[in-house]
Each structure stands twice: as C-alpha cells, then as structure tokens.
Write an enzyme that holds these catalytic residues in place. Structure first.
Site, PDB file in Angstrom:
ATOM      1  N   LYS A  48       0.991  -4.143   2.475  1.00 50.69           N
ATOM      2  CA  LYS A  48       0.993  -3.434   3.811  1.00 50.69           C
ATOM      3  C   LYS A  48      -0.035  -2.635   3.991  1.00 50.69           C
ATOM      4  CE  LYS A  48       5.748  -2.528   2.449  1.00 50.69           C
ATOM      5  NZ  LYS A  48       6.922  -1.435   1.857  1.00 50.69           N
ATOM      6  N   GLY A  49      -0.635  -1.962   3.188  1.00 49.86           N
ATOM      7  CA  GLY A  49      -1.925  -1.050   3.382  1.00 49.86           C
ATOM      8  C   GLY A  49      -2.833  -1.318   4.560  1.00 49.86           C
ATOM      9  N   GLU A 104      -8.791  -5.900   4.408  1.00 47.80           N
ATOM     10  CA  GLU A 104      -7.922  -4.920   3.430  1.00 47.80           C
ATOM     11  C   GLU A 104      -8.074  -3.611   3.611  1.00 47.80           C
ATOM     12  OE1 GLU A 104      -6.044  -4.598   1.259  1.00 47.80           O
ATOM     13  OE2 GLU A 104      -6.353  -5.346  -0.840  1.00 47.80           O
ATOM     14  N   ASP A 105      -7.289  -2.835   2.883  1.00 46.87           N
ATOM     15  CA  ASP A 105      -7.376  -1.286   3.340  1.00 46.87           C
ATOM     16  C   ASP A 105      -8.576  -0.569   2.423  1.00 46.87           C
ATOM     17  OD1 ASP A 105      -6.140  -1.597   0.904  1.00 46.87           O
ATOM     18  OD2 ASP A 105      -4.470  -0.125   1.292  1.00 46.87           O
ATOM     19  N   ASP A 108     -11.455  -1.224  -4.677  1.00 38.69           N
ATOM     20  CA  ASP A 108     -11.585  -0.113  -5.782  1.00 38.69           C
ATOM     21  C   ASP A 108     -12.191  -0.854  -6.851  1.00 38.69           C
ATOM     22  OD1 ASP A 108     -10.922   2.185  -7.151  1.00 38.69           O
ATOM     23  OD2 ASP A 108      -8.760   1.461  -7.686  1.00 38.69           O
ATOM     24  N   LYS A 136     -14.883   2.016  -2.415  1.00 36.49           N
ATOM     25  CA  LYS A 136     -15.107   2.883  -3.554  1.00 36.49           C
ATOM     26  C   LYS A 136     -16.001   2.133  -4.740  1.00 36.49           C
ATOM     27  CE  LYS A 136     -10.640   5.298  -4.144  1.00 36.49           C
ATOM     28  NZ  LYS A 136      -9.533   5.236  -4.857  1.00 36.49           N
ATOM     29  N   PHE A 157      -8.248   9.775  -5.037  1.00 40.32           N
ATOM     30  CA  PHE A 157      -7.105   8.922  -4.508  1.00 40.32           C
ATOM     31  C   PHE A 157      -6.617   9.136  -3.013  1.00 40.32           C
ATOM     32  CE2 PHE A 157      -2.769   7.361  -3.968  1.00 40.32           C
ATOM     33  CZ  PHE A 157      -2.560   6.265  -4.158  1.00 40.32           C
ATOM     34  N   ASP A 164      -0.944   4.161   1.405  1.00 39.73           N
ATOM     35  CA  ASP A 164       0.326   4.864   0.764  1.00 39.73           C
ATOM     36  C   ASP A 164       0.164   5.749  -0.603  1.00 39.73           C
ATOM     37  OD1 ASP A 164       0.436   2.281  -0.692  1.00 39.73           O
ATOM     38  OD2 ASP A 164       2.557   3.074  -1.215  1.00 39.73           O
ATOM     39  N   ARG A 170       1.651   6.832   5.021  1.00 39.98           N
ATOM     40  CA  ARG A 170       1.174   5.339   5.722  1.00 39.98           C
ATOM     41  C   ARG A 170       1.004   6.107   7.251  1.00 39.98           C
ATOM     42  NH1 ARG A 170       0.779   0.770   2.468  1.00 39.98           N
ATOM     43  NH2 ARG A 170       2.888   0.451   1.136  1.00 39.98           N
TER      44      ARG A 170
END
Ligand code: 5GP
Length: 187
Positions: A48-49, A104-105, A108, A136, A157, A164, A170
């Site tokens: 959902k990101g 994509e959000d 990482d 990142k 983070f 989220d 969100r």
C-alpha cells in the site's frame, strides 16, 4: 503542520515537506514523459505504501499509461525487513512486450525490488525500470539499479505520504522520522 496535529506529535522531525514532495513528483513526471515519449508504459503501484505517490505521479505523466496494482508482503508491522517477499496480490493483466515502471515508496535493503524485478522479468516485459519516492542507499544489501528516485534519505524509519508504521501515518501529507519511542527504539 497544523493539520493532522495528532500524528505530527509522534514524529521526531519532518524530513520532506509536502511542497518539496509536490515539486519532486512533478519533475519526475516530466522526466518519465520525456524518457517514454511515443510509448505507452504500464505503471505498477506497489501497495500500500506507494499508493499516495502513485496517484500523484501518474497525473504528472503526459502519456497514455495504463495502471496496475500489486501487493507484496514486507515489514509486517515492525521496522526491520524480514527479507521474505511474497506476492499477495498479482497483476490483473499480461505485461509481455510492455515497458514497465515499478512504482515503490522506498528502497531500503533492496531485497523486495530485486526479487520483484526478477519475477516480472520472467514475464517477458520489453523493459523494466524502478521509480521510487525515497531511497536509503546506505542500507542497501542487494545490488539494484534504481533509475528514478525522488529523494535520497538517511538511515531512519520514516512515515507519511503513504508510508506506514503498523498501518498508521499513511495519511500524513509530509514525510517525517517516526520518534523511536513509538516503536520502542533508541532515541
Ligand atoms: P527493502 O526490501 O528494500 O529492505 O524494503 C522495502 C520495503 O520496506 C518498503 O517497500 C517499505 O514497505 C519498507 N520500508 C523500508 N524502510 C522503511 C521506512 O523507513 N519506513 C517505512 N514506513 N517503511 C519502510
């Protein structure tokens, strides 16, 4: 900062403001429009990101794009990557011969997208590129080519603008660093 004040009090700081996001998303849309001129790419939202970023981004792309939605398992409520990647909801349509943009959000470790790119590559797409809102780079453990990235951020983070913590935050319009006390981490 006055809206959603309840959520802002859980942040240790705002990292990227809504104005900075809007500007970067507009620029990214223009870049994709130029790079894919004459083509009709399929843009895949990773739920959902990426949902908030995706809905803003597609409106900045002046091309006959089609959209798809895919859900994969990631953190499962915590703040550390499990490395386990599972497709929870697959694409509705065939992508063979298509120019694919995976939206994509955040990247990482890179595990999620490395795996997903491999899965999609077996479906005979014409091309596959990654578009991410946040990256990142210091956290990467798997080599991954990210062609389109809006912001590089430090190892912290973050939540907001679709991202989220335990399914919350969100709806924050800005991106902020979640105060470690919220997830029981070190200050
Ligand atoms: P990777 O497989 O690259 O380690 O992890 C990518 C996924 O981890 C992202 O799609 C996102 O769901 C989650 N993730 C990584 N860093 C963060 C972060 O700082 N905040 C949030 N909310 N999710 C993150």
């Amino acid at each position: 900062m006055d809206t959603n004040a309840t959520l802002y009090k859980d942040l240790s700081k705002v990292l990227v403001t809504r104005e900075e996001i809007a500007q970067a998303v507009r620029a990214m849309g223009q870049r994709i429009t130029q790079d894919y001129a004459g083509k009709d790419p399929v843009m895949i939202c990773i739920l959902k990101g990426a949902s908030v970023f995706f809905t803003d981004l597609i409106r900045e792309v002046d091309l006959p794009v089609t959209t798809e939605f895919m859900a994969i398992s990631s953190y499962g409520g915590g703040t550390k990557s499990t490395g386990i990647v599972k497709i929870v909801k697959d694409l509705d349509r065939d992508i063979s011969g298509r120019d694919v943009l995976i939206v994509e959000d955040i990247v990482d470790s890179g595990r999620t997208l490395a795996h997903l790119s491999q899965v999609l590559a077996t479906r005979r797409a014409q091309s596959i590129e990654i578009v991410t809102l946040l990256d990142k780079p210091a956290r990467r453990v798997v080599p991954l080519e990210v062609k389109y990235s809006c912001f590089n951020i430090p190892d912290a983070f973050v939540v907001g603008y679709g991202l989220d913590y335990d399914e919350k935050y969100r709806n924050l319009p800005d991106i902020g660093i979640l105060a470690p006390k919220i997830y029981g981490g070190e200050e």
